[in-house]
Design an enzyme around this catalytic site. Structure first.
Site, short mmCIF file in Angstrom:
data_model
loop_
_atom_site.label_atom_id
_atom_site.label_comp_id
_atom_site.label_asym_id
_atom_site.label_seq_id
_atom_site.Cartn_x
_atom_site.Cartn_y
_atom_site.Cartn_z
CG ASN A 71 -2.31 0.99 1.00
OD1 ASN A 71 -3.00 1.37 0.28
ND2 ASN A 71 -1.84 2.43 1.94
CD GLU A 72 -1.04 5.76 0.05
OE1 GLU A 72 -0.93 6.33 1.19
OE2 GLU A 72 -2.04 5.67 -0.74
CG ASN A 116 -5.12 3.81 -1.74
OD1 ASN A 116 -5.71 3.54 -2.16
ND2 ASN A 116 -3.50 3.81 -0.95
CE1 TYR A 163 -5.35 14.35 4.13
CE2 TYR A 163 -5.64 12.27 2.85
CZ TYR A 163 -5.53 12.59 3.77
OH TYR A 163 -5.56 12.02 4.89
CD1 TRP A 190 -9.43 6.10 4.80
CD2 TRP A 190 -8.71 3.93 4.48
NE1 TRP A 190 -8.30 5.98 4.80
CE2 TRP A 190 -8.00 4.65 4.99
CE3 TRP A 190 -8.67 2.63 3.60
CZ2 TRP A 190 -7.41 3.64 5.73
CZ3 TRP A 190 -7.80 1.93 4.27
CH2 TRP A 190 -7.12 2.04 5.50
CE LYS A 232 -9.56 11.22 5.18
NZ LYS A 232 -8.39 10.61 5.79
C1 GCB Z 1 -4.09 6.16 2.76
C2 GCB Z 1 -3.73 5.79 3.37
C3 GCB Z 1 -4.08 5.44 4.39
C4 GCB Z 1 -4.55 6.45 4.84
C5 GCB Z 1 -5.55 6.88 4.47
C6 GCB Z 1 -5.34 8.35 4.69
O1 GCB Z 1 -3.88 6.69 1.74
O2 GCB Z 1 -3.78 4.29 2.45
O3 GCB Z 1 -3.74 4.10 5.16
O4 GCB Z 1 -5.42 6.78 6.13
O5 GCB Z 1 -4.62 7.39 3.21
O6 GCB Z 1 -7.03 8.99 5.29
O7 GCB Z 1 -5.10 9.69 4.51
#
Ligand code: GCB
Ligand code: CA
Length: 879
Positions: A413-414, A480, A486, A560, A580
């Protein structure tokens, strides 16, 4: 006598004797210590003074209150009676998960060290235990090892034995329990169609009985979802002493009842091992299996059983306060129930393998799943890290292999997001190469372990994944994407995915994350990016779902996150919480959950008045009626809204919602929505309580008046401890009240306020926004005594922010200090006031003054000496 023996012999050969494995939890009554001494491992160490705990357990409830939660070594000990009657058995201990590393000692003897906090491990302790006596189990647990993934991540690494622990006893012949924590039996479905399902059932048998004739019988029975026997076969196995015997069976089932989210039909494989000599059943397993086939491409998207199925659902973290991750099985099942009810057909089990109870619920209720190992944010070059990644992958796949719900395995992941923050520019290429190399190895391993499932990774919205080649390794590229969160421009989402598709037209894309934070204390009529209002989260998600739906090359998407979850290091409006969620951390549902439900459910009416998050509203009234928006989420065709028994209007929802601006009266307002579904009336009712704050303060309405302003903010702020509602900032107009001059403080361009934590208050968001350089706040009001409260926090300093937040911050250069005078009705109340030197940056300061007004107005003036003057919130109260 002879007769009796003869009779017994007949009975023995004709009756099966069942002497199978026993499995019991040994969760209760452990001793726990948050200190670390090697002597704690010894059999006779006196742990009388330690705390008594039950498992599941974590020591990190401190993560709810501080970012530097305890990471280190702790110990668990338990005295366990292993009865004499088990003397002829094999004894195993199974830990479903210990975060992150467990060193196990039985009666003082070191048995194993298991690295990785999210998979199970099973240890054979037959030769280490004393039968008919108390035995000592000691486990040293560590949650800070630098070579165990994840090395970083937006979630707390809660330490502890946080899932069930089992004691298992088996006969000397049994299915292999020592194969990476699995059941020792693997059912795959290499070919399934409407006509025929071809299954493969493989596994291994262990024989630990020297005296046995080395022969066992394997009986496989398969029952259809209606519990009818549809397959049966028996076979003799040669099972020599101490050498695992592998078996593999091809099985065909005609006209299978297929498994799908709509009809999660489960077959059952019952596998019985019998010792030939005694005809005694020695081991038996019952495994639910689902028959389905699937594929993925950019034209049809994800296909299940020959039909396109857009995958839509949520990502899910595993925590709930106050237990954090030490949840009960019921809590896991409850989440799957809620996700299923929402109409989702998919879950991304992120960012690590989760409880068996969760997977079982996915199988049973019908939710397709992506499960992944926790390589998050960055990798390490250490060989041990690579080993731990591989082990985690094998464990996850073997342990959850038989779950029909799982269709994708993920492993990163990322993985490139943190590297630029941790390493110098010139070091990066090595890490990029290493990451690609590790991904290639894991991809290969994944396909070796399980050629029947899809592989997937998740990336953050950067081209570095394409440039390094990381994005072309797995079957599916997960992105993602947080445009509109953001990143400020929400339409950037469409541009990003369309461009990706144009560049890689044959690559199936998955929106593995999209989401926006929300805080029930922040409500607004003019939502904007990153304000943490409930309304912006709704706008954001209402934008994403239709855009996702439209595009076939997007095979699926997972919001998410299903819940607000704990992140000890996160700041924002609710420090230590990533908010979130579609549900709050306690699983009460946010209104926006019903947007998903209305969008996804086709089988039943959804009609939800979206006022649960904001049931008590405060408005500034300049006239007698007050108009306020009311939103309804619904999949119904047309909806009538009635307020206080008066029909407002009938509307057709667009994008599964409709908004009415309705006249509300002070106090309780009844809101009713009605519609028709399949010729049946559906109706629902909610209540909004309205409080009114005067726009013009008069002799009458000033009695008991408490007027509070959230300076520099577009949001109402509701203090949930007192119910006081702070009004969004508004300009002064003659006869009224509000600010004169000044600007809204923005720490990053395009974003209101700051996300840095402000301490010294429970009302963090109130202090995270402010008005800078105002001339004044002025209130026209009747003469009398007033209490005036001014709130300040200097937000200009350098404060850390989340690594996921890619926005630039302004004003981070050296600065001279913000020093200013504050006057109330021309009286100097704060002279050369410098909040940052008084208390440091981001600390809440509150001052109360008693002021006598004699000229019909109360004015608070600000005069900058150096830097900016500012105010974060203010309140007046007539006394
Ligand atoms: C992401 C991550 C996740 C974070 C999310 C966030 O990209 O994969 O683990 O919690 O963003 O809420 O910033
Ligand atoms: Ca404020």
């Amino acid at each position: 006598m002879k007769k009796l023996f003869f009779f017994l012999a007949i009975v023995l050969t004709h009756l099966k004797i069942y002497a199978q494995r026993t499995e019991e939890t040994i969760n209760d009554n452990w001793s726990f210590s948050i200190s670390d001494e090697q002597s704690y491992s010894s059999k006779d160490f006196d742990d009388q003074k330690w705390a008594l705990v039950n498992l599941p357990h974590t020591w990190n409830t401190d993560a709810y209150s501080k970012k530097d939660y305890f990471r280190g070594n702790c110990w668990y000990r338990k005295r366990l009676m292993i009865p004499e009657r088990l003397k002829t058995k094999e004894i195993f201990i199974r830990f479903e998960a210990v975060n992150s590393q467990a060193e196990l000692f039985i009666n003082g003897k070191r048995k194993t060290i298991h690295s990785g906090g999210y998979n199970a491990f099973t240890i054979d302790i037959t030769n280490d235990v004393d039968f008919g006596k108390y035995n000592t189990i000691a486990v040293k647990v560590n949650n800070e090892n630098k070579n165990i993934p994840p090395l970083s991540g937006d979630f707390t690494i809660f330490g502890g034995i946080y899932r069930d622990v089992w004691l298992i006893s088996t006969e000397k012949q049994h299915f292999n329990l020592s194969d990476y924590g699995s059941d020792g039996i693997y059912v795959s479905t290499p070919l399934v169609s409407n006509e025929l399902a071809q299954l493969n059932l493989k596994g291994s048998v262990i024989n630990r009985d020297k005296a046995a004739k080395n022969e066992t019988k394997l009986l496989i029975k398969i029952f259809n979802p209606g519990k009818k026997l549809v397959y049966q076969q028996e076979e003799k196995l040669k099972t020599p002493f101490n050498t695992p015997y592998q078996f593999s069976k091809a099985i065909s089932i005609t006209k299978p009842e297929l498994w799908s989210p709509d009809r999660p039909s489960l077959y059952t494989a019952e596998i019985t091992l019998t010792e030939s000599r005694t005809n005694k059943v020695v081991d038996q397993l019952s495994i639910p299996i689902g028959l389905r086939w699937f594929s993925v491409d950019t034209k049809n998207g994800f296909m299940l059983n020959g039909k396109s199925l857009k995958l839509i659902g949520v990502c899910r973290h595993q925590d709930q306060a106050p237990l954090s991750i030490a949840l009960t099985d019921e809590m896991h099942r409850r989440d799957i129930q809620l996700i299923k009810e929402m109409g989702a057909n998919f879950i991304r089990i992120s960012h690590y393998p989760q409880d068996k109870a969760l997977l079982e619920a996915c199988d049973r209720l019908g939710l397709l799943a992506w499960e992944e190992i926790p390589i998050v944010d960055l990798i390490s070059k250490a060989p041990e890290f690579e080993e731990n990644c591989k082990t985690a992958l094998i464990e996850m796949i073997r342990q959850h292999y038989n779950h029909p719900s799982v269709v994708m395995w993920g492993y990163m992941n990322e993985a490139l997001i943190q590297l630029p923050y941790r390493y110098k520019k010139e070091e990066l290429p090595v890490y990029y190469d290493k990451t690609v190399e590790l991904a290639q190895k894991l991809e290969k391993l994944l396909k070796q372990e399980d050629p029947g499932r899809l592989s997937v990774m998740a990336f953050h919205g950067s081209q570095v994944y394409n440039e390094t080649g990381l994005s072309s390794i797995a079957d599916i590229a997960g992105w993602n994407l947080y445009q509109g969160w953001y990143e400020s421009d929400i339409t950037g989402f469409e541009r990003f995915v369309d461009k990706e598709h144009e560049k890689y037209p044959n690559r199936p894309l998955f929106i593995s994350e999209f989401g926006a934070g929300s805080d029930r204390r922040l409500q607004t009529l003019s939502p904007e990016v990153f304000d943490f209002s409930m309304q912006w989260q709704q706008n954001y998600l209402e934008h994403y779902l239709p855009e996702i739906q439209k595009r076939n090359f997007i095979v699926g998407a997972t919001e998410w996150n299903f819940i607000d979850f704990n992140v000890a290091t996160r700041q924002e409006s609710m420090p230590r919480v990533n908010n979130k969620g579609l549900a709050y951390n306690n699983r009460s549902l946010k209104d926006v959950y019903y947007y998903f439900k209305a969008f996804l459910r086709k089988d039943e009416p959804v009609l939800h008045i979206a006022v649960n998050d904001w049931p008590v509203r405060t408005v500034v009234s300049d006239s007698s009626t007050t108009v306020h928006p009311v939103k309804v989420y619904s999949n119904c065709a047309s909806i009538s809204l009635t307020v206080n028994d008066q029909l407002i209007e009938t509307k057709e929802p667009a994008n599964y919602n409709a908004i009415w601006n309705v006249p509300l009266k002070e106090g309780r307002n009844s809101i009713k929505a009605t519609s028709v579904w399949n010729n049946q009336t559906v109706a629902t009712e909610s209540v909004i309580v309205l409080k009114v704050v005067p726009g013009e303060i008069t002799e009458q309405n000033s009695n008991g008046l408490e007027l509070a302003i959230n300076a520099g903010s577009n949001c109402y702020f509701i203090d949930e401890l007192s119910n006081l509602c702070w009004q969004p900032d508004r300009p002064y107009q003659q006869g009224g009240w509000g600010y004169i001059g000044g600007t809204v403080f923005r720490k990053s361009p395009g974003r209101i306020g700051t996300t840095a934590e402000v301490t010294g208050t429970h009302n963090t968001p109130l202090f995270q926004t402010k008005r800078e350089n105002p001339d004044a706040y002025r209130f026209d009001l009747p003469n009398g005594q007033y209490e005036v409260e001014l709130s300040f926090a200097d937000l200009y300093g350098n404060t850390s922010k989340s690594a996921y937040d890619l926005a630039k911050t302004q004003n981070e250069s050296a600065f001279q200090g913000n020093v200013f005078n504050v006057l109330i009705n021309n009286e100097l109340v704060l002279e050369k006031f410098n909040p940052a030197t008084d208390a440091g940056n981001n600390f809440a300061l509150k001052k109360k003054y008693i002021i006598k007004v004699t000229n019909g107005a109360l004015t608070v003036n600000f005069k900058s000496i150096t830097g900016n003057s500012f105010i974060n919130a203010l309140k007046i109260r007539k006394i």
